[in-house]
Design an enzyme around this catalytic site. Structure first.
Site, PDB file in Angstrom:
ATOM      1  N   GLU A  61      -0.595  -5.480   4.762  1.00 47.71           N
ATOM      2  CA  GLU A  61      -1.961  -5.671   5.234  1.00 47.71           C
ATOM      3  C   GLU A  61      -2.004  -5.858   6.751  1.00 47.71           C
ATOM      4  OE1 GLU A  61      -6.077  -8.069   4.331  1.00 47.71           O
ATOM      5  OE2 GLU A  61      -4.476  -8.061   2.846  1.00 47.71           O
ATOM      6  N   SER A  62      -1.028  -6.534   7.300  1.00 46.79           N
ATOM      7  CA  SER A  62      -0.975  -6.735   8.757  1.00 46.79           C
ATOM      8  C   SER A  62      -0.877  -5.405   9.488  1.00 46.79           C
ATOM      9  CB  SER A  62       0.214  -7.625   9.124  1.00 46.79           C
ATOM     10  OG  SER A  62       0.077  -8.899   8.547  1.00 46.79           O
TER      11      SER A  62
END
Length: 140
Positions: A61-62
């Site tokens: 997700e980062s």
């Protein structure tokens, strides 16, 4: 902005965040990808000594969220992740994993990313699909 400056900016924004806690560092950027690395050690293990799926999801997700920043006006817009689907293929106990986000769809309001997480020998550890929404800063 040159590639080194882009990576430095992303890494500076990660200080004192979950990315910093997990040891995530952005290491490569190109016209169609962004790559980050994360050490696999006790900090990201689940109780059985393997890489925690949640840490892998946080890495995916980062990278997917950061990559969407290339396609927006950062002065008037920002990104929120709205969906993450991840499959864990192989476990890992130590070393390093690398996550590379590649754009599948770049719309005005949504971006879709494929994020592949591999180890040092390019073995597939996990694969994720992430959707981001583009929002106006006034709604932040």
């Amino acid at each position: 902005m040159d590639k080194t400056a882009i990576l430095q900016k992303f890494n500076e924004h990660s200080k004192n965040t979950l990315m910093d806690t997990l040891g995530i560092e952005y290491i490569a950027v190109g016209s169609d990808f962004l790559t980050a690395q994360m050490p696999v050690n006790a900090r990201v293990h689940q109780p059985y000594g393997q890489l925690h799926g949640g840490a892998t999801a946080a890495l995916a997700e980062s990278v997917g969220s950061a990559a969407s920043n290339f396609f927006i006006d950062q002065k008037t817009q920002f990104i929120n992740g709205i969906q993450l689907s991840i499959n864990h293929i192989k476990s890992k106990r130590e070393g390093m994993v690398f996550a590379t986000a590649r754009n599948i769809h770049k719309g005005k309001t949504t971006h879709l990313w494929e994020v592949r997480i591999v180890d040092e020998e390019d073995h597939l550890i996990s694969i994720a699909k992430m959707t981001n929404i583009v929002l106006n800063s006034s709604k932040k």
